[in-house]
Design a protein around this motif. Structure first.
Motif, PDB file in Angstrom:
ATOM      1  N   UNK A 146       3.727  -1.297  17.748  1.00  0.00           N
ATOM      2  CA  UNK A 146       4.157  -0.762  16.448  1.00  0.00           C
ATOM      3  C   UNK A 146       4.059  -1.831  15.361  1.00  0.00           C
ATOM      4  N   UNK A 147       4.460  -3.060  15.679  1.00  0.00           N
ATOM      5  CA  UNK A 147       4.358  -4.153  14.707  1.00  0.00           C
ATOM      6  C   UNK A 147       2.896  -4.419  14.354  1.00  0.00           C
ATOM      7  N   UNK A 148       2.014  -4.360  15.347  1.00  0.00           N
ATOM      8  CA  UNK A 148       0.587  -4.551  15.089  1.00  0.00           C
ATOM      9  C   UNK A 148       0.049  -3.446  14.190  1.00  0.00           C
ATOM     10  N   UNK A 149       0.454  -2.222  14.458  1.00  0.00           N
ATOM     11  CA  UNK A 149       0.002  -1.090  13.655  1.00  0.00           C
ATOM     12  C   UNK A 149       0.495  -1.201  12.216  1.00  0.00           C
ATOM     13  N   UNK A 150       1.763  -1.544  12.046  1.00  0.00           N
ATOM     14  CA  UNK A 150       2.326  -1.699  10.695  1.00  0.00           C
ATOM     15  C   UNK A 150       1.603  -2.819   9.959  1.00  0.00           C
ATOM     16  N   UNK A 151       1.350  -3.915  10.653  1.00  0.00           N
ATOM     17  CA  UNK A 151       0.662  -5.034  10.024  1.00  0.00           C
ATOM     18  C   UNK A 151      -0.732  -4.629   9.562  1.00  0.00           C
ATOM     19  N   UNK A 152      -1.465  -3.950  10.418  1.00  0.00           N
ATOM     20  CA  UNK A 152      -2.824  -3.549  10.069  1.00  0.00           C
ATOM     21  C   UNK A 152      -2.823  -2.545   8.925  1.00  0.00           C
ATOM     22  N   UNK A 153      -1.936  -1.546   8.978  1.00  0.00           N
ATOM     23  CA  UNK A 153      -1.893  -0.530   7.919  1.00  0.00           C
ATOM     24  C   UNK A 153      -1.476  -1.140   6.574  1.00  0.00           C
TER      25      UNK A 153
END
Length: 190
Positions: A146-153
């Motif tokens: 989730x942290x990776x997804x938030x960072x990328x978005x």
């Protein structure tokens, strides 16, 4: 009997026929299952290690790019304060905020990744010491993703805002130059 066998085979799909053909045996047929399991686990470990390293490098790159863009935005804001339109100023704020979110999410991912790794080690140790009979992926891995997804978005949103700002500023510059050219031409003819 052979006619019956041929007619029976005629209705079979070719893939099933290939499976039933003994000459198409799997290369690992006849190998020791314990040895196969050990080899599979060793390969799986290497693949997981490579995936984690790739994800870590990706996260580090986004943190570095976000930090660099944030510094460039700060410098641009100081130099172009009077030249920004109201819409560009608000997009500028959204861009900076998105970059900050991207940096914070990247740092959180590093922290959560360390926690997930520690938790996974504990689970594996408990399994191999026969304290537990089975295990699944720790919940911490979900938080890492989730942290990776938030960072990328957030990083992608910041880039989008930056492109919109650039396009609007180019358009605004063209309008200003056209007005200036028209005013200069009118002054010359008068």
């Amino acid at each position: 009997m052979s006619n019956v066998r041929r007619s029976w085979k005629a209705g079979f799909p070719k893939k099933l026929e290939a499976i039933l053909d003994p000459s198409n045996a799997h290369p690992l047929d006849g190998c020791d299952p314990d040895e196969l399991y050990k080899v599979m686990m060793a390969e799986r470990t290497e693949l997981n290690k490579a995936r984690r390293e790739s994800e870590d490098n990706f996260v580090k790159s986004i943190i570095q790019l976000s930090s660099g863009l944030l510094l460039l935005l700060a410098g641009f804001a100081v130099n172009a304060r009077d030249k920004l339109t109201d819409a560009s100023e608000s997009l500028f704020g959204f861009c900076a905020f998105s970059l900050l979110i991207s940096i914070c999410a990247g740092l959180a991912e590093h922290h959560l990744s360390a926690k997930a790794h520690q938790r996974q080690q504990e689970i594996v140790e408990r399994y191999y010491t026969k304290v537990i009979k089975s295990y699944s992926e720790p919940l911490e891995n979900f938080y890492v993703r989730m942290a990776q997804l938030i960072q990328f978005l957030a990083f992608a949103a910041a880039l989008l805002f930056l492109m919109i700002i650039a396009a609007s500023q180019i358009g605004e510059t063209n309008v200003r130059q056209e007005k200036q050219y028209t005013a200069t031409s009118a002054a010359i003819t008068a």
